[in-house]
Design a protein around this motif. Structure first.
Motif, PDB file in Angstrom:
ATOM      1  N   MET A 192       0.927  -1.145   0.109  1.00 30.69           N
ATOM      2  CA  MET A 192       0.049  -0.053  -0.094  1.00 30.69           C
ATOM      3  C   MET A 192       1.062   1.362  -0.135  1.00 30.69           C
ATOM      4  N   GLU A 193       0.731   2.088  -1.231  1.00 34.29           N
ATOM      5  CA  GLU A 193       1.535   3.311  -1.271  1.00 34.29           C
ATOM      6  C   GLU A 193       1.149   4.451  -0.257  1.00 34.29           C
ATOM      7  N   LEU A 194       1.965   4.988   0.476  1.00 36.69           N
ATOM      8  CA  LEU A 194       1.709   5.922   1.760  1.00 36.69           C
ATOM      9  C   LEU A 194       1.886   7.203   0.871  1.00 36.69           C
ATOM     10  N   ALA A 195       1.067   8.240   1.100  1.00 34.72           N
ATOM     11  CA  ALA A 195       1.069   9.682   0.547  1.00 34.72           C
ATOM     12  C   ALA A 195       1.660  10.264   1.680  1.00 34.72           C
ATOM     13  N   ALA A 196       2.124  11.663   1.323  1.00 37.59           N
ATOM     14  CA  ALA A 196       2.769  12.493   2.429  1.00 37.59           C
ATOM     15  C   ALA A 196       1.868  12.395   3.476  1.00 37.59           C
ATOM     16  N   GLY A 197       2.467  12.370   4.913  1.00 36.86           N
ATOM     17  CA  GLY A 197       1.775  12.491   6.035  1.00 36.86           C
ATOM     18  C   GLY A 197       1.487  11.041   6.682  1.00 36.86           C
ATOM     19  N   GLY A 198       1.982   9.896   5.836  1.00 37.37           N
ATOM     20  CA  GLY A 198       1.725   8.688   6.322  1.00 37.37           C
ATOM     21  C   GLY A 198       0.345   8.017   6.251  1.00 37.37           C
ATOM     22  N   PHE A 199      -0.489   8.648   5.204  1.00 39.93           N
ATOM     23  CA  PHE A 199      -1.753   7.870   4.802  1.00 39.93           C
ATOM     24  C   PHE A 199      -1.555   7.506   3.424  1.00 39.93           C
ATOM     25  N   SER A 200      -2.453   6.458   3.111  1.00 39.30           N
ATOM     26  CA  SER A 200      -2.327   5.890   1.927  1.00 39.30           C
ATOM     27  C   SER A 200      -3.447   6.621   0.795  1.00 39.30           C
ATOM     28  N   GLU A 201      -3.217   6.375  -0.313  1.00 37.08           N
ATOM     29  CA  GLU A 201      -4.017   6.884  -1.298  1.00 37.08           C
ATOM     30  C   GLU A 201      -5.348   6.071  -1.044  1.00 37.08           C
ATOM     31  N   GLU A 202      -5.400   4.851  -0.738  1.00 35.54           N
ATOM     32  CA  GLU A 202      -6.668   4.059  -0.696  1.00 35.54           C
ATOM     33  C   GLU A 202      -7.387   4.638   0.650  1.00 35.54           C
ATOM     34  N   GLN A 203      -6.676   5.187   1.599  1.00 36.39           N
ATOM     35  CA  GLN A 203      -7.513   5.649   2.926  1.00 36.39           C
ATOM     36  C   GLN A 203      -8.394   6.743   2.572  1.00 36.39           C
ATOM     37  N   PHE A 204      -7.876   7.657   1.810  1.00 36.50           N
ATOM     38  CA  PHE A 204      -8.361   8.921   1.229  1.00 36.50           C
ATOM     39  C   PHE A 204      -9.501   8.518   0.525  1.00 36.50           C
ATOM     40  N   TRP A 205      -9.588   7.536  -0.307  1.00 37.36           N
ATOM     41  CA  TRP A 205     -10.735   7.155  -1.261  1.00 37.36           C
ATOM     42  C   TRP A 205     -11.588   6.462  -0.592  1.00 37.36           C
ATOM     43  N   GLU A 206     -11.111   5.836   0.504  1.00 41.47           N
ATOM     44  CA  GLU A 206     -12.172   4.862   1.418  1.00 41.47           C
ATOM     45  C   GLU A 206     -13.033   5.880   2.066  1.00 41.47           C
ATOM     46  N   ALA A 207     -12.680   6.894   2.374  1.00 37.98           N
ATOM     47  CA  ALA A 207     -13.516   7.941   3.101  1.00 37.98           C
ATOM     48  C   ALA A 207     -14.405   8.616   2.006  1.00 37.98           C
ATOM     49  N   CYS A 208     -13.965   8.695   0.925  1.00 38.28           N
ATOM     50  CA  CYS A 208     -14.876   9.246  -0.216  1.00 38.28           C
ATOM     51  C   CYS A 208     -15.985   8.448  -0.622  1.00 38.28           C
ATOM     52  N   ALA A 209     -15.717   6.890  -0.475  1.00 38.33           N
ATOM     53  CA  ALA A 209     -16.635   6.071  -0.642  1.00 38.33           C
ATOM     54  C   ALA A 209     -17.600   5.847   0.128  1.00 38.33           C
TER      55      ALA A 209
END
Length: 203
Positions: free
Chosen positions: A1-18
């Motif tokens: 799982m690739e982490l974005a800046a700040g230690g959060f992954s792209e997937e985590q951001f899109w999960e919140a959107c979903a």
């Protein structure tokens, strides 16, 4: 799982959107706690801690998405309206922006403090602008534990906001923390249900 800046992954951001589009409540024992004024709050028992995780869904009719996201991120403004804030600031640690927050607890309980990462991203989902904020507890040697204050080491939150198509905002929020110390879990959950900890929903 690739982490974005700040230690959060792209997937985590899109999960919140979903979840903003389609609440993920199936497959677990999420209970509807309260439903009022267009807001629904669900909870799920964390069997390890005896505490609850919370999910909030709804519409805030009189607050635009950008304004809501800006207010959420504005620590200085929070200090003006939140009487439970003793100390709140951001600090650069190891190339990351970390938030330090000390919360006043009533006597004879000790104050609690948080050290956490927080990142906001404004995403485009099929032409719709969605503001997403993720936060989670972390440990930084520059922000060590203080005498007489109990460090909250289990904290996580996600927030997604978009326009409701009018003047307001459609909102999803996930929240969990474990204040620790000698506070019984039933008391913490009661306070959260009663609204006395509602300010903590806006770290």
């Amino acid at each position: 799982m690739e982490l974005a800046a700040g230690g959060f992954s792209e997937e985590q951001f899109w999960e919140a959107c979903a979840e903003l589009q389609q609440p993920a409540l199936a497959g677990a024992d999420w209970q509807l706690l309260v439903e009022t004024s267009g807001i629904s709050i669900y909870r799920l028992l964390d069997k390890k801690t005896g505490l609850y995780e919370y999910k909030v869904f709804g519409v805030l009719e009189d607050c635009s998405p950008t304004l809501l996201a800006d207010i959420y991120m504005d620590s200085d403004y929070r200090k003006q309206w939140d009487q439970y804030v003793k100390e709140l600031y951001e600090q650069e640690c190891n190339g990351e922006t970390v938030v330090y927050w000390e919360v006043k607890y009533p006597f004879p309980m000790s104050n609690r403090d948080y050290v956490y990462l927080r990142q906001r991203r404004d995403l485009d989902m099929e032409g719709r602008k969605i503001h997403v904020v993720l936060a989670r507890s972390t440990s930084m040697p520059q922000l060590g534990e203080r005498s007489g204050v109990i460090r909250v080491k289990q904290y996580k939150q996600s927030l997604a906001i978009e326009s409701d198509g009018k003047k307001g905002s459609k909102v999803f929020m996930y929240y969990f923390d474990n204040p620790g110390g000698q506070i019984p879990s039933w008391l913490i959950n009661w306070a959260a249900k009663g609204g006395n900890c509602s300010g903590s929903l806006y770290h």
